[in-house]
Design an enzyme around this catalytic site. Sequence first.
Site, mmCIF file in Angstrom:
data_model
loop_
_atom_site.group_PDB
_atom_site.id
_atom_site.type_symbol
_atom_site.label_atom_id
_atom_site.label_comp_id
_atom_site.label_asym_id
_atom_site.label_seq_id
_atom_site.Cartn_x
_atom_site.Cartn_y
_atom_site.Cartn_z
ATOM 1 C CG ASN A 7 2.384 0.226 2.733
ATOM 2 O OD1 ASN A 7 3.554 0.535 2.549
ATOM 3 N ND2 ASN A 7 1.469 0.321 1.794
ATOM 4 C CG HIS A 10 6.552 5.672 2.956
ATOM 5 N ND1 HIS A 10 6.762 6.182 1.695
ATOM 6 C CD2 HIS A 10 5.215 5.689 3.156
ATOM 7 C CE1 HIS A 10 5.598 6.514 1.164
ATOM 8 N NE2 HIS A 10 4.641 6.217 2.017
ATOM 9 C CG HIS A 43 1.685 0.661 -4.329
ATOM 10 N ND1 HIS A 43 0.977 1.829 -4.250
ATOM 11 C CD2 HIS A 43 1.538 0.233 -5.609
ATOM 12 C CE1 HIS A 43 0.438 2.102 -5.433
ATOM 13 N NE2 HIS A 43 0.776 1.155 -6.272
ATOM 14 N NE ARG A 45 3.398 5.206 -7.040
ATOM 15 C CZ ARG A 45 2.247 5.830 -6.754
ATOM 16 N NH1 ARG A 45 1.673 5.674 -5.575
ATOM 17 N NH2 ARG A 45 1.689 6.617 -7.637
ATOM 18 N NE ARG A 49 6.021 7.637 -6.627
ATOM 19 C CZ ARG A 49 4.922 8.403 -6.557
ATOM 20 N NH1 ARG A 49 4.486 8.807 -5.393
ATOM 21 N NH2 ARG A 49 4.282 8.747 -7.641
ATOM 22 C CG HIS A 50 7.716 3.393 -2.616
ATOM 23 N ND1 HIS A 50 7.041 2.325 -3.113
ATOM 24 C CD2 HIS A 50 6.778 4.354 -2.362
ATOM 25 C CE1 HIS A 50 5.749 2.601 -3.165
ATOM 26 N NE2 HIS A 50 5.545 3.832 -2.741
ATOM 27 C CD GLU A 70 -1.130 -0.822 -0.957
ATOM 28 O OE1 GLU A 70 -0.619 0.155 -1.534
ATOM 29 O OE2 GLU A 70 -1.462 -0.799 0.217
ATOM 30 C CB THR A 101 -3.099 5.358 -3.296
ATOM 31 O OG1 THR A 101 -1.969 4.515 -3.378
ATOM 32 C CG2 THR A 101 -4.216 4.823 -4.151
ATOM 33 C CD GLU A 151 -6.618 -1.445 1.898
ATOM 34 O OE1 GLU A 151 -6.108 -2.535 1.600
ATOM 35 O OE2 GLU A 151 -5.955 -0.439 2.208
ATOM 36 C CG HIS A 190 -4.567 6.157 1.906
ATOM 37 N ND1 HIS A 190 -4.180 7.434 2.158
ATOM 38 C CD2 HIS A 190 -3.864 5.738 0.820
ATOM 39 C CE1 HIS A 190 -3.305 7.790 1.235
ATOM 40 N NE2 HIS A 190 -3.082 6.785 0.419
ATOM 41 N N GLY A 191 -3.919 6.676 5.584
ATOM 42 C CA GLY A 191 -3.984 7.810 6.513
ATOM 43 C C GLY A 191 -4.292 7.421 7.952
ATOM 44 N N GLY A 212 0.746 2.245 6.886
ATOM 45 C CA GLY A 212 2.137 2.396 6.492
ATOM 46 C C GLY A 212 2.831 3.599 7.084
ATOM 47 C CG HIS A 213 3.487 8.408 6.233
ATOM 48 N ND1 HIS A 213 3.328 9.364 7.218
ATOM 49 C CD2 HIS A 213 4.527 8.815 5.473
ATOM 50 C CE1 HIS A 213 4.230 10.299 7.034
ATOM 51 N NE2 HIS A 213 4.969 10.003 5.993
HETATM 52 N N1 PXP Z 1 -3.864 0.873 1.639
HETATM 53 C C1 PXP Z 1 -3.637 1.244 0.349
HETATM 54 C C2 PXP Z 1 -4.461 0.620 -0.721
HETATM 55 C C3 PXP Z 1 -2.623 2.175 0.035
HETATM 56 O O1 PXP Z 1 -2.400 2.517 -1.256
HETATM 57 C C4 PXP Z 1 -1.827 2.684 1.080
HETATM 58 C C5 PXP Z 1 -0.694 3.607 0.763
HETATM 59 O O2 PXP Z 1 0.261 2.951 0.013
HETATM 60 C C6 PXP Z 1 -2.101 2.262 2.390
HETATM 61 C C7 PXP Z 1 -3.127 1.371 2.643
HETATM 62 C C8 PXP Z 1 -1.297 2.770 3.557
HETATM 63 O O3 PXP Z 1 -1.548 4.132 3.715
HETATM 64 P P1 PXP Z 1 -0.699 4.968 4.769
HETATM 65 O O4 PXP Z 1 0.718 4.924 4.315
HETATM 66 O O5 PXP Z 1 -1.313 6.340 4.694
HETATM 67 O O6 PXP Z 1 -0.901 4.311 6.106
#
Ligand code: PXP
Length: 245
Positions: A7, A10, A43, A45, A49-50, A70, A101, A151, A190-191, A212-213
């Site tokens: 992802n 960022h 994503h 949005r 914002r990004h 997304e 999210t 997911e 996520h995370g 992503g992050h």
């Molecule tokens: N999956 C989904 C559905 C998300 O909304 C996000 C964040 O945009 C991610 C994965 C990636 O999350 P992270 O940036 O915490 O790795």
Amino acid sequence: MIRLGVNIDHVATVRQARRAAEPDPVAAAVLATLGGADGITVHLREDRRHIQDRDVFRLRETVTTRLNLEMAAYDEIVAIALKVKPDEATLVPEKRQELTTEGGLDVASNVASVSAAVDALKAAGIHVSLFIDPELAQVEAAHRLKADAIEFQTASYSEAKGAAVARELEKLRTATAQAVAFGLHVHMGHGLNYWNVQPIVRVAGVEELNIGHSIVSRAVLVGMERAVREMKQVMTEHYPNPRKG
Ligand code: PXP
């Protein structure tokens, strides 16, 4: 071999901090692919914002693996998705004030709005995934709506401490087995980061992670290609956890 969707939202966050032209997420996608990414996730949005509309259209032309968009089930964004035709659309909840999210989509309580978006996307030949909490009611609702994949949000697992980590993992294991029994493809995200991803990779049935992050954070320091290559390594082999020494 579990797929890694990188992802790159960022990368666009850094660009939008100055409303500038760089860094370009399209360049980041090329480098992530060279590093071994199996797909690129962005994503779009509602508040832009990004990621911007232009990014999504350029990525559609340049991503040679799989493009996963997304998106919230808003009419405006669905209309863009129908033009872009990503390989996959992942429906997520979206709140203007949130930093990222928060939690999964409550498919079970929003059947009408979610099913209209699922049907429109599927009719255009786009694979549909629903970002949900690892709960049976949500899995059943995703199955009823004929989603191709789900997911599971791993935020609760990623934020858990102590004994709660094992409890969150167990929820993910149970929900994955239920989803697989319904014939759904299972993704997670996520995370997730270089230190907490290995137990997730070992969950039987999971096919894809979207991260992503943590990858973009490392990429700022060591470069995108290396950051992705290192995540792929962590996903496939034992990797020492520096926090544990
Ligand atoms: N999956 C989904 C559905 C998300 O909304 C996000 C964040 O945009 C991610 C994965 C990636 O999350 P992270 O940036 O915490 O790795």
